[in-house]
Write a protein that holds these residues in place. Sequence first.
Motif, PDB file in Angstrom:
ATOM      1  N   LEU A   1      29.331 -13.394 -26.387  1.00  0.00           N
ATOM      2  CA  LEU A   1      29.435 -13.424 -27.850  1.00  0.00           C
ATOM      3  C   LEU A   1      29.195 -12.052 -28.479  1.00  0.00           C
ATOM      4  N   PRO A   2      28.105 -11.344 -28.137  1.00  0.00           N
ATOM      5  CA  PRO A   2      27.946  -9.998 -28.713  1.00  0.00           C
ATOM      6  C   PRO A   2      29.072  -9.046 -28.299  1.00  0.00           C
ATOM      7  N   GLY A   3      29.591  -9.232 -27.092  1.00  0.00           N
ATOM      8  CA  GLY A   3      30.719  -8.405 -26.648  1.00  0.00           C
ATOM      9  C   GLY A   3      31.949  -8.619 -27.501  1.00  0.00           C
ATOM     10  N   TRP A   4      32.233  -9.892 -27.824  1.00  0.00           N
ATOM     11  CA  TRP A   4      33.381 -10.180 -28.686  1.00  0.00           C
ATOM     12  C   TRP A   4      33.169  -9.679 -30.109  1.00  0.00           C
ATOM     13  N   LEU A   5      31.935  -9.777 -30.601  1.00  0.00           N
ATOM     14  CA  LEU A   5      31.659  -9.271 -31.952  1.00  0.00           C
ATOM     15  C   LEU A   5      31.886  -7.756 -32.031  1.00  0.00           C
ATOM     16  N   LEU A   6      31.417  -7.045 -31.027  1.00  0.00           N
ATOM     17  CA  LEU A   6      31.627  -5.597 -31.030  1.00  0.00           C
ATOM     18  C   LEU A   6      33.098  -5.245 -30.816  1.00  0.00           C
ATOM     19  N   ALA A   7      33.804  -6.035 -30.036  1.00  0.00           N
ATOM     20  CA  ALA A   7      35.242  -5.813 -29.872  1.00  0.00           C
ATOM     21  C   ALA A   7      35.967  -6.005 -31.211  1.00  0.00           C
ATOM     22  N   ALA A   8      35.538  -6.999 -31.977  1.00  0.00           N
ATOM     23  CA  ALA A   8      36.140  -7.225 -33.304  1.00  0.00           C
ATOM     24  C   ALA A   8      35.844  -6.053 -34.230  1.00  0.00           C
ATOM     25  N   TRP A   9      34.625  -5.520 -34.175  1.00  0.00           N
ATOM     26  CA  TRP A   9      34.300  -4.354 -34.998  1.00  0.00           C
ATOM     27  C   TRP A   9      35.103  -3.137 -34.577  1.00  0.00           C
ATOM     28  N   ALA A  10      35.407  -3.015 -33.291  1.00  0.00           N
ATOM     29  CA  ALA A  10      36.253  -1.911 -32.821  1.00  0.00           C
ATOM     30  C   ALA A  10      37.651  -2.032 -33.415  1.00  0.00           C
ATOM     31  N   VAL A  11      38.169  -3.258 -33.504  1.00  0.00           N
ATOM     32  CA  VAL A  11      39.485  -3.479 -34.115  1.00  0.00           C
ATOM     33  C   VAL A  11      39.446  -3.124 -35.595  1.00  0.00           C
ATOM     34  N   VAL A  12      38.378  -3.490 -36.274  1.00  0.00           N
ATOM     35  CA  VAL A  12      38.232  -3.140 -37.698  1.00  0.00           C
ATOM     36  C   VAL A  12      38.193  -1.627 -37.868  1.00  0.00           C
ATOM     37  N   ALA A  13      37.536  -0.928 -36.965  1.00  0.00           N
ATOM     38  CA  ALA A  13      37.477   0.536 -37.040  1.00  0.00           C
ATOM     39  C   ALA A  13      38.869   1.145 -36.864  1.00  0.00           C
ATOM     40  N   VAL A  14      39.674   0.583 -35.978  1.00  0.00           N
ATOM     41  CA  VAL A  14      41.043   1.076 -35.791  1.00  0.00           C
ATOM     42  C   VAL A  14      41.871   0.837 -37.049  1.00  0.00           C
TER      43      VAL A  14
ATOM     44  N   PHE B   1      34.457   7.359 -34.515  1.00  0.00           N
ATOM     45  CA  PHE B   1      33.158   7.230 -33.863  1.00  0.00           C
ATOM     46  C   PHE B   1      32.782   5.753 -33.708  1.00  0.00           C
ATOM     47  N   GLY B   2      32.987   4.966 -34.749  1.00  0.00           N
ATOM     48  CA  GLY B   2      32.697   3.542 -34.690  1.00  0.00           C
ATOM     49  C   GLY B   2      33.534   2.833 -33.640  1.00  0.00           C
ATOM     50  N   PHE B   3      34.795   3.236 -33.515  1.00  0.00           N
ATOM     51  CA  PHE B   3      35.656   2.639 -32.499  1.00  0.00           C
ATOM     52  C   PHE B   3      35.129   2.929 -31.101  1.00  0.00           C
ATOM     53  N   VAL B   4      34.787   4.174 -30.843  1.00  0.00           N
ATOM     54  CA  VAL B   4      34.306   4.557 -29.509  1.00  0.00           C
ATOM     55  C   VAL B   4      33.001   3.836 -29.178  1.00  0.00           C
ATOM     56  N   VAL B   5      32.048   3.858 -30.094  1.00  0.00           N
ATOM     57  CA  VAL B   5      30.746   3.234 -29.843  1.00  0.00           C
ATOM     58  C   VAL B   5      30.893   1.728 -29.637  1.00  0.00           C
ATOM     59  N   CYS B   6      31.645   1.060 -30.505  1.00  0.00           N
ATOM     60  CA  CYS B   6      31.806  -0.385 -30.381  1.00  0.00           C
ATOM     61  C   CYS B   6      32.545  -0.764 -29.096  1.00  0.00           C
ATOM     62  N   THR B   7      33.525   0.031 -28.709  1.00  0.00           N
ATOM     63  CA  THR B   7      34.259  -0.258 -27.482  1.00  0.00           C
ATOM     64  C   THR B   7      33.371  -0.113 -26.255  1.00  0.00           C
ATOM     65  N   VAL B   8      32.623   0.982 -26.180  1.00  0.00           N
ATOM     66  CA  VAL B   8      31.739   1.204 -25.028  1.00  0.00           C
ATOM     67  C   VAL B   8      30.666   0.125 -24.954  1.00  0.00           C
ATOM     68  N   LEU B   9      30.028  -0.169 -26.075  1.00  0.00           N
ATOM     69  CA  LEU B   9      28.985  -1.198 -26.069  1.00  0.00           C
ATOM     70  C   LEU B   9      29.562  -2.577 -25.761  1.00  0.00           C
ATOM     71  N   SER B  10      30.760  -2.852 -26.226  1.00  0.00           N
ATOM     72  CA  SER B  10      31.392  -4.134 -25.938  1.00  0.00           C
ATOM     73  C   SER B  10      31.647  -4.283 -24.442  1.00  0.00           C
ATOM     74  N   ILE B  11      32.141  -3.237 -23.816  1.00  0.00           N
ATOM     75  CA  ILE B  11      32.376  -3.275 -22.367  1.00  0.00           C
ATOM     76  C   ILE B  11      31.066  -3.480 -21.618  1.00  0.00           C
ATOM     77  N   LEU B  12      30.031  -2.769 -22.031  1.00  0.00           N
ATOM     78  CA  LEU B  12      28.730  -2.937 -21.380  1.00  0.00           C
ATOM     79  C   LEU B  12      28.196  -4.357 -21.537  1.00  0.00           C
ATOM     80  N   LEU B  13      28.337  -4.923 -22.716  1.00  0.00           N
ATOM     81  CA  LEU B  13      27.853  -6.287 -22.943  1.00  0.00           C
ATOM     82  C   LEU B  13      28.641  -7.307 -22.122  1.00  0.00           C
TER      83      LEU B  13
END
Length: 88
Positions: free
Chosen positions: A49-62, A30-42
């Motif tokens: 910067l917020p897009g990259w932070l959420l992309a990093a959190w998506a990697v952590v979720a994976v 769930f964290g991966f999906v949410v962070c990926t979608v929000l990162s793309i939107l940002l």
Amino acid sequence: MPIGSQPHGRRGTVDEPYSPLNLRLILAAFGFVVCTVLSILLFRMGWKLPGWLLAAWAVVAVIDAVVVQMRRRARKRAEGGRDHSLFE
């Protein structure tokens, strides 16, 4: 860090594990999906910067999902293939 069914020295037994691995796997997905979608939107809105932070959190979720899956497989081998509910 050993990837086993449960780290040594932790409280918890086979009957009462200290970590609900199935639930952690679902939350990581769930964290991966949410962070990926929000990162793309940002990124589309121009907020880099917020897009990259959420992309990093998506990697952590994976990474968390991979570690949890490895622990689930080790637990299944140790317990002879017994299935678990969501909260075990």
